[in-house]
Design a protein around this motif. Sequence first.
Motif, PDB file in Angstrom:
ATOM      1  N   GLU A  75      56.867  20.567 105.311  1.00 39.05           N
ATOM      2  CA  GLU A  75      58.190  20.218 104.494  1.00 39.05           C
ATOM      3  C   GLU A  75      57.675  19.382 103.411  1.00 39.05           C
ATOM      4  O   GLU A  75      58.242  19.734 102.359  1.00 39.05           O
ATOM      5  N   ASN A  76      56.453  18.560 103.608  1.00 35.88           N
ATOM      6  CA  ASN A  76      56.133  17.714 102.312  1.00 35.88           C
ATOM      7  C   ASN A  76      54.757  17.777 102.239  1.00 35.88           C
ATOM      8  O   ASN A  76      54.270  17.132 100.999  1.00 35.88           O
ATOM      9  N   LYS A  79      53.104  19.413  98.822  1.00 35.17           N
ATOM     10  CA  LYS A  79      53.673  18.972  97.419  1.00 35.17           C
ATOM     11  C   LYS A  79      52.699  18.233  96.654  1.00 35.17           C
ATOM     12  O   LYS A  79      51.832  17.541  97.380  1.00 35.17           O
ATOM     13  N   HIS A 112      54.368  25.672 100.927  1.00 34.07           N
ATOM     14  CA  HIS A 112      55.439  25.014 100.055  1.00 34.07           C
ATOM     15  C   HIS A 112      55.032  23.782  99.494  1.00 34.07           C
ATOM     16  O   HIS A 112      54.626  22.837 100.331  1.00 34.07           O
ATOM     17  N   GLU A 160      62.804  26.477  92.431  1.00 34.72           N
ATOM     18  CA  GLU A 160      63.900  25.993  91.853  1.00 34.72           C
ATOM     19  C   GLU A 160      63.648  26.296  90.247  1.00 34.72           C
ATOM     20  O   GLU A 160      63.677  25.103  89.433  1.00 34.72           O
ATOM     21  N   GLN A 244      66.784  29.531  99.731  1.00 36.60           N
ATOM     22  CA  GLN A 244      66.716  28.574 100.516  1.00 36.60           C
ATOM     23  C   GLN A 244      67.345  28.511 101.820  1.00 36.60           C
ATOM     24  O   GLN A 244      67.325  28.210 103.158  1.00 36.60           O
ATOM     25  N   GLU A 277      64.843  27.770 104.325  1.00 36.52           N
ATOM     26  CA  GLU A 277      65.078  26.462 104.198  1.00 36.52           C
ATOM     27  C   GLU A 277      66.654  26.167 105.024  1.00 36.52           C
ATOM     28  O   GLU A 277      67.429  25.484 104.764  1.00 36.52           O
ATOM     29  N   TRP A 319      64.972  24.677 108.080  1.00 34.99           N
ATOM     30  CA  TRP A 319      64.176  23.513 107.565  1.00 34.99           C
ATOM     31  C   TRP A 319      64.234  22.307 108.378  1.00 34.99           C
ATOM     32  O   TRP A 319      65.128  21.466 108.303  1.00 34.99           O
ATOM     33  N   SER A 327      65.539  15.854 107.468  1.00 33.76           N
ATOM     34  CA  SER A 327      65.885  15.191 106.279  1.00 33.76           C
ATOM     35  C   SER A 327      67.160  14.837 105.736  1.00 33.76           C
ATOM     36  O   SER A 327      67.381  14.102 105.122  1.00 33.76           O
TER      37      SER A 327
HETATM   38  O1  G3I Z   1      56.580   9.292 103.639  1.00 33.80           O
HETATM   39  C1  G3I Z   1      57.136   8.291 102.818  1.00 33.80           C
HETATM   40  C2  G3I Z   1      57.101   7.134 103.431  1.00 33.80           C
HETATM   41  O2  G3I Z   1      55.889   6.688 103.664  1.00 33.80           O
HETATM   42  C3  G3I Z   1      58.070   5.956 102.692  1.00 33.80           C
HETATM   43  O3  G3I Z   1      58.368   4.747 103.490  1.00 33.80           O
HETATM   44  C4  G3I Z   1      59.597   6.545 102.493  1.00 33.80           C
HETATM   45  C5  G3I Z   1      60.276   5.631 101.753  1.00 33.80           C
HETATM   46  O4  G3I Z   1      59.908   5.858 100.198  1.00 33.80           O
HETATM   47  O5  G3I Z   1      59.280   7.873 101.677  1.00 33.80           O
HETATM   48  C6  G3I Z   1      58.591   8.849 102.439  1.00 33.80           C
HETATM   49  O6  G3I Z   1      58.262   9.974 101.755  1.00 33.80           O
HETATM   50  C7  G3I Z   1      59.636  10.811 101.775  1.00 33.80           C
HETATM   51  C8  G3I Z   1      59.532  12.232 102.307  1.00 33.80           C
HETATM   52  O7  G3I Z   1      60.653  12.951 102.142  1.00 33.80           O
HETATM   53  C9  G3I Z   1      59.148  12.323 103.526  1.00 33.80           C
HETATM   54  O8  G3I Z   1      60.207  11.692 104.579  1.00 33.80           O
HETATM   55  C10 G3I Z   1      59.977  10.868 100.388  1.00 33.80           C
HETATM   56  O9  G3I Z   1      60.492   9.687  99.746  1.00 33.80           O
HETATM   57  C11 G3I Z   1      61.296  11.889 100.092  1.00 33.80           C
HETATM   58  O10 G3I Z   1      61.433  11.940  98.707  1.00 33.80           O
HETATM   59  C12 G3I Z   1      60.921  13.346 100.692  1.00 33.80           C
HETATM   60  O11 G3I Z   1      62.022  13.971 100.530  1.00 33.80           O
HETATM   61  C13 G3I Z   1      61.606  15.307 100.707  1.00 33.80           C
HETATM   62  C14 G3I Z   1      62.260  16.121  99.364  1.00 33.80           C
HETATM   63  O12 G3I Z   1      62.239  17.514  99.549  1.00 33.80           O
HETATM   64  C15 G3I Z   1      61.574  15.808  98.305  1.00 33.80           C
HETATM   65  O13 G3I Z   1      60.355  16.066  98.497  1.00 33.80           O
HETATM   66  C16 G3I Z   1      62.473  15.858 101.955  1.00 33.80           C
HETATM   67  O14 G3I Z   1      61.936  15.259 103.109  1.00 33.80           O
HETATM   68  C17 G3I Z   1      62.473  17.427 102.089  1.00 33.80           C
HETATM   69  O15 G3I Z   1      63.380  17.810 103.301  1.00 33.80           O
HETATM   70  C18 G3I Z   1      62.899  17.877 100.860  1.00 33.80           C
HETATM   71  O16 G3I Z   1      62.562  19.382 100.911  1.00 33.80           O
HETATM   72  C19 G3I Z   1      63.377  20.058  99.723  1.00 33.80           C
HETATM   73  C20 G3I Z   1      62.489  21.218  99.623  1.00 33.80           C
HETATM   74  O17 G3I Z   1      61.055  20.776  99.471  1.00 33.80           O
HETATM   75  C21 G3I Z   1      62.841  21.997  98.434  1.00 33.80           C
HETATM   76  N1  G3I Z   1      64.262  22.673  98.680  1.00 33.80           N
HETATM   77  C22 G3I Z   1      65.148  21.407  98.718  1.00 33.80           C
HETATM   78  C23 G3I Z   1      64.629  20.662  99.966  1.00 33.80           C
HETATM   79  C24 G3I Z   1      65.834  19.601 100.515  1.00 33.80           C
HETATM   80  O18 G3I Z   1      65.790  18.723  99.300  1.00 33.80           O
END
Ligand code: G3I
Length: 372
Positions: A75-76, A79, A112, A160, A244, A277, A319, A327
Amino acid sequence: MTRPGLSRRAALAAGLSLASAPAFAATPALRAASLRVLAADKGVIFGAAIEPEAVDSDFGFETLLRRQCASLAPENVMKWNALRPTRDGFDFTRADRFMAIAHDQGAQVHGHCLVWHEALPSWVEAELTPRTGRALLTDHIARVVGRYAGHIQAWDVVNEAVERNDRRPDGLRISPWFKALGPDYIAMAFHAAHAADPAATLVLSDYGLEYDDESWMVEKRGTMLALLRSLKAARVPIHALALQGHLIGGRPRAFGAGLRRFLAEVADLGLEIHITELDVDDRKISGSLDRRDGVVAEIYRTFLDTVLDEPAVTRVTTWGLSDRYTSKAGMFPRPDGQGVRPLPFDADLRPKIVVQAITDAFAVAPRRRARR
Ligand code: G3I
């Protein structure tokens, strides 16, 4: 035809007046099917996106994944902001842990994502220039894809790339990659990924292609088809388009003939199609949990019925797999403060009526030639 599917209770709970809704046969008690097996019977690879920490800390979830998923997506952890804390330092710790979990589970991996305008570490902005951009992009891809070559079967190479609101004639998103390198960044990325792992299936991924009754999505489909045709004409090594599949619960939305036609046109380009997703945003669905789950399940079922009719659809990835790890809870919480329920299994890892809907969609789906 009596369509196997939601129980009468769930259908009624979903506010589907049985007179209007397709005939729902009373189905046997919900059985916790193995979605990976049901999908494989039709030549489809079913999987889910995960965070490695959720698996390492939760034996029940690890067991559920092992039974349900033939493929896992990071998921992350793959990246840029996870891999590249600094300009010169890569941190593969979490990505390697993810790969170890997939290996232990005997699951394929859908990587991803190699190029995206989000999840970029802060140092990239200063470093990504017309002079440095090509090397930054291609070195990253060579390093990451090369590290896992032979162990990641498919990659979301560019994520995207289309954004019609940026008003370009070609509909491309004016992302940091585009600003530095122009439209060619897309081809550069695919060529770099192919050079690093010639066996990997290379995917262009995007959202907002699913609904026939959203004009911007219909327009985006046309833009996407033109982009795919241009990439194929330029002999770019692209093998699949990913929808997605972030679907929306609430007012009735239509995916049907238009989506079928779009998928057929993509397939006619010789491309596979992946759903990468899949989930349903249920925050706008009111009522009991049964009713909410019934509406969500109906959306999963009608979407999958439509896309699985297309033989080029070879992968379906949700997802997340359980509402315990989604998320959407943080990104799109419900106004009533209740937990969101976008995924097949609930927060207690129990199968919801969504599992029945996915099971039934695979049951009626035509078989396709299993791919790599
Ligand atoms: O791991 C850190 C944590 O240590 C910290 O305390 C917290 C607060 O800042 O952030 C955590 O990281 C977050 C991460 O998700 C894990 O939870 C990031 O801030 C947050 O931006 C991240 O969001 C992800 C998002 O993409 C941006 O990368 C979502 O989990 C994830 O589901 C989402 O997935 C995207 C796909 O990659 C692309 N398509 C859309 C999809 C949904 O938005």
